[in-house]
Write an enzyme that holds these catalytic residues in place. Structure first.
Site, PDB file in Angstrom:
ATOM      1  N   LYS A  14       7.510  -0.876  -4.421  1.00 34.97           N
ATOM      2  CA  LYS A  14       8.888  -0.926  -3.886  1.00 34.97           C
ATOM      3  C   LYS A  14       9.182  -2.281  -3.254  1.00 34.97           C
ATOM      4  O   LYS A  14      10.227  -2.868  -3.464  1.00 34.97           O
ATOM      5  CB  LYS A  14       9.107   0.146  -2.816  1.00 34.97           C
ATOM      6  CG  LYS A  14       9.327   1.534  -3.342  1.00 34.97           C
ATOM      7  CD  LYS A  14       9.905   2.448  -2.274  1.00 34.97           C
ATOM      8  CE  LYS A  14       9.054   2.581  -1.030  1.00 34.97           C
ATOM      9  NZ  LYS A  14       7.859   3.408  -1.163  1.00 34.97           N
ATOM     10  N   ARG A  89      13.838   9.499   3.232  1.00 36.51           N
ATOM     11  CA  ARG A  89      12.507   9.977   2.835  1.00 36.51           C
ATOM     12  C   ARG A  89      12.462  11.489   2.719  1.00 36.51           C
ATOM     13  O   ARG A  89      11.473  12.038   2.260  1.00 36.51           O
ATOM     14  CB  ARG A  89      11.474   9.514   3.850  1.00 36.51           C
ATOM     15  CG  ARG A  89      10.590   8.365   3.337  1.00 36.51           C
ATOM     16  CD  ARG A  89       9.582   8.096   4.384  1.00 36.51           C
ATOM     17  NE  ARG A  89       8.423   7.349   4.082  1.00 36.51           N
ATOM     18  CZ  ARG A  89       8.321   6.036   4.063  1.00 36.51           C
ATOM     19  NH1 ARG A  89       9.377   5.298   4.196  1.00 36.51           N
ATOM     20  NH2 ARG A  89       7.154   5.468   3.906  1.00 36.51           N
ATOM     21  N   ARG A 128      -2.745  -5.672   0.714  1.00 34.69           N
ATOM     22  CA  ARG A 128      -1.564  -5.762   1.580  1.00 34.69           C
ATOM     23  C   ARG A 128      -1.911  -6.209   2.988  1.00 34.69           C
ATOM     24  O   ARG A 128      -2.849  -5.737   3.606  1.00 34.69           O
ATOM     25  CB  ARG A 128      -0.891  -4.391   1.650  1.00 34.69           C
ATOM     26  CG  ARG A 128      -0.324  -3.981   0.322  1.00 34.69           C
ATOM     27  CD  ARG A 128       0.948  -3.274   0.435  1.00 34.69           C
ATOM     28  NE  ARG A 128       0.866  -1.998   1.124  1.00 34.69           N
ATOM     29  CZ  ARG A 128       1.842  -1.112   1.076  1.00 34.69           C
ATOM     30  NH1 ARG A 128       2.937  -1.372   0.416  1.00 34.69           N
ATOM     31  NH2 ARG A 128       1.711   0.028   1.710  1.00 34.69           N
ATOM     32  N   ARG A 163      -2.362  -3.718   7.548  1.00 40.16           N
ATOM     33  CA  ARG A 163      -1.577  -2.662   8.182  1.00 40.16           C
ATOM     34  C   ARG A 163      -2.515  -1.559   8.638  1.00 40.16           C
ATOM     35  O   ARG A 163      -3.430  -1.182   7.916  1.00 40.16           O
ATOM     36  CB  ARG A 163      -0.575  -2.092   7.176  1.00 40.16           C
ATOM     37  CG  ARG A 163       0.658  -2.938   7.064  1.00 40.16           C
ATOM     38  CD  ARG A 163       1.556  -2.472   5.955  1.00 40.16           C
ATOM     39  NE  ARG A 163       1.805  -1.035   5.979  1.00 40.16           N
ATOM     40  CZ  ARG A 163       2.708  -0.460   5.191  1.00 40.16           C
ATOM     41  NH1 ARG A 163       3.421  -1.174   4.359  1.00 40.16           N
ATOM     42  NH2 ARG A 163       2.890   0.843   5.238  1.00 40.16           N
ATOM     43  N   ARG A 174      -0.011   9.896   3.377  1.00 36.41           N
ATOM     44  CA  ARG A 174       1.308   9.365   3.017  1.00 36.41           C
ATOM     45  C   ARG A 174       1.715   9.815   1.609  1.00 36.41           C
ATOM     46  O   ARG A 174       2.879  10.107   1.361  1.00 36.41           O
ATOM     47  CB  ARG A 174       1.294   7.831   3.109  1.00 36.41           C
ATOM     48  CG  ARG A 174       1.238   7.356   4.551  1.00 36.41           C
ATOM     49  CD  ARG A 174       0.702   5.949   4.668  1.00 36.41           C
ATOM     50  NE  ARG A 174       1.559   4.966   4.055  1.00 36.41           N
ATOM     51  CZ  ARG A 174       1.123   3.795   3.562  1.00 36.41           C
ATOM     52  NH1 ARG A 174      -0.150   3.491   3.595  1.00 36.41           N
ATOM     53  NH2 ARG A 174       1.959   2.955   3.039  1.00 36.41           N
TER      54      ARG A 174
HETATM   55  P1  AMP Z   1       6.387   2.119   4.566  1.00 35.36           P
HETATM   56  O1  AMP Z   1       6.342   0.685   5.021  1.00 35.36           O
HETATM   57  O2  AMP Z   1       7.669   2.480   3.880  1.00 35.36           O
HETATM   58  O3  AMP Z   1       5.161   2.522   3.785  1.00 35.36           O
HETATM   59  O4  AMP Z   1       6.352   3.009   5.901  1.00 35.36           O
HETATM   60  C1  AMP Z   1       5.276   2.953   6.793  1.00 35.36           C
HETATM   61  C2  AMP Z   1       5.386   4.058   7.825  1.00 35.36           C
HETATM   62  O5  AMP Z   1       6.610   3.887   8.585  1.00 35.36           O
HETATM   63  C3  AMP Z   1       5.471   5.458   7.278  1.00 35.36           C
HETATM   64  O6  AMP Z   1       4.183   5.997   6.983  1.00 35.36           O
HETATM   65  C4  AMP Z   1       6.158   6.183   8.442  1.00 35.36           C
HETATM   66  O7  AMP Z   1       5.259   6.360   9.514  1.00 35.36           O
HETATM   67  C5  AMP Z   1       7.184   5.155   8.895  1.00 35.36           C
HETATM   68  N1  AMP Z   1       8.464   5.275   8.157  1.00 35.36           N
HETATM   69  C6  AMP Z   1       9.026   4.379   7.293  1.00 35.36           C
HETATM   70  N2  AMP Z   1      10.209   4.805   6.827  1.00 35.36           N
HETATM   71  C7  AMP Z   1      10.422   6.024   7.401  1.00 35.36           C
HETATM   72  C8  AMP Z   1      11.454   6.995   7.297  1.00 35.36           C
HETATM   73  N3  AMP Z   1      12.511   6.825   6.498  1.00 35.36           N
HETATM   74  N4  AMP Z   1      11.334   8.116   8.046  1.00 35.36           N
HETATM   75  C9  AMP Z   1      10.270   8.324   8.847  1.00 35.36           C
HETATM   76  N5  AMP Z   1       9.241   7.458   8.985  1.00 35.36           N
HETATM   77  C10 AMP Z   1       9.315   6.315   8.268  1.00 35.36           C
END
Ligand code: AMP
Length: 217
Positions: A14, A89, A128, A163, A174
């Protein structure tokens, strides 16, 4: 320009595709993961909550996510559209997003689903890294997402770190959460005829060419 919602399993590409779309259409890339990583460093009570949820790979509470998202899409650079990465999400967030769009009289745009096999996605997390200060995500194995200087954030000039949620155990959490919560979103949007599928198992160039075919030059 129409807004684009990118839906995909974690580490499906993404971020890379969003970076390419940002370049191609000159619209901002809004990643709720990045917004949250940035917000968790401000020393507030909210920052503490965000940190706890993110480190476990769990969804950050609804109100925090909606507040940050709304604040971001109201900024002037979003007027001609934007790329949403990591939001909505789940159905609850999608319904809240519909309400926000109603309020600000904007069209939802299109939903692009990046289709990937779980094992292919999982193998991508090792490269990453992110900036502990601004939250920007890089991938040292990907030309498009590499920092200009090895291991250093292009914006803040400080050392990048892995991360805290990029490890195989958290990945499972996840990924499962994606299947349970995010997949039903696809059906939610399919009813409106705005969903397009793209194969993301190959390289970034291949993925991007397919997306551009859908959206237009
Ligand atoms: P990402 O960078 O999109 O993989 O998101 C990393 C983490 O941020 C996720 O595992 C959640 O803990 C939090 N997160 C990101 N986007 C959302 C969302 N739309 N709703 C809830 N938590 C989020």
């Amino acid at each position: 320009m129409r807004s684009i919602i990118l839906i995909a399993a974690p580490a499906a590409g993404k971020g890379t595709e969003a970076a390419l779309l940002k370049q191609q259409y000159n619209i901002p890339h809004i990643s709720t993961g990045d917004l949250l990583r940035k917000a968790r460093n401000d020393g507030s009570e909210r920052a503490k909550i965000i940190g706890e949820y993110q480190d476990k790979g769990m969804f950050v509470p609804f109100d925090i996510v909606i507040e940050l998202l709304k604040e971001r899409i109201l900024q002037s650079d979003c007027e001609n559209g934007y790329i949403l990465d990591g939001f909505p999400r789940n159905i609850e967030q999608a319904e809240a997003y519909d309400k926000i769009l109603d309020e600000i009289k904007k069209d939802i745009g299109v939903v692009v689903v990046l289709d990937i096999d779980k094992e292919v996605a999982k193998s991508r997390i090792s490269g990453r890294k992110s900036c502990p200060k601004c939250g920007r995500v890089y991938n040292i194995n990907n030309e498009l997402l590499k920092p200009k200087k090895d291991g250093i954030c292009d914006i803040c000039g400080i050392e990048l770190t892995h991360r805290t949620d990029d490890n195989p155990d958290t990945y499972e959490e996840r990924y499962n959460s994606f299947i349970k919560n995010t997949s039903p979103l696809i059906d939610f949007y399919k009813k409106r005829g705005i969903v397009y599928y793209v194969d993301s198992n190959k390289d970034a160039k291949f993925t991007h060419e397919q997306v551009v075919k859908i959206i237009g030059e």
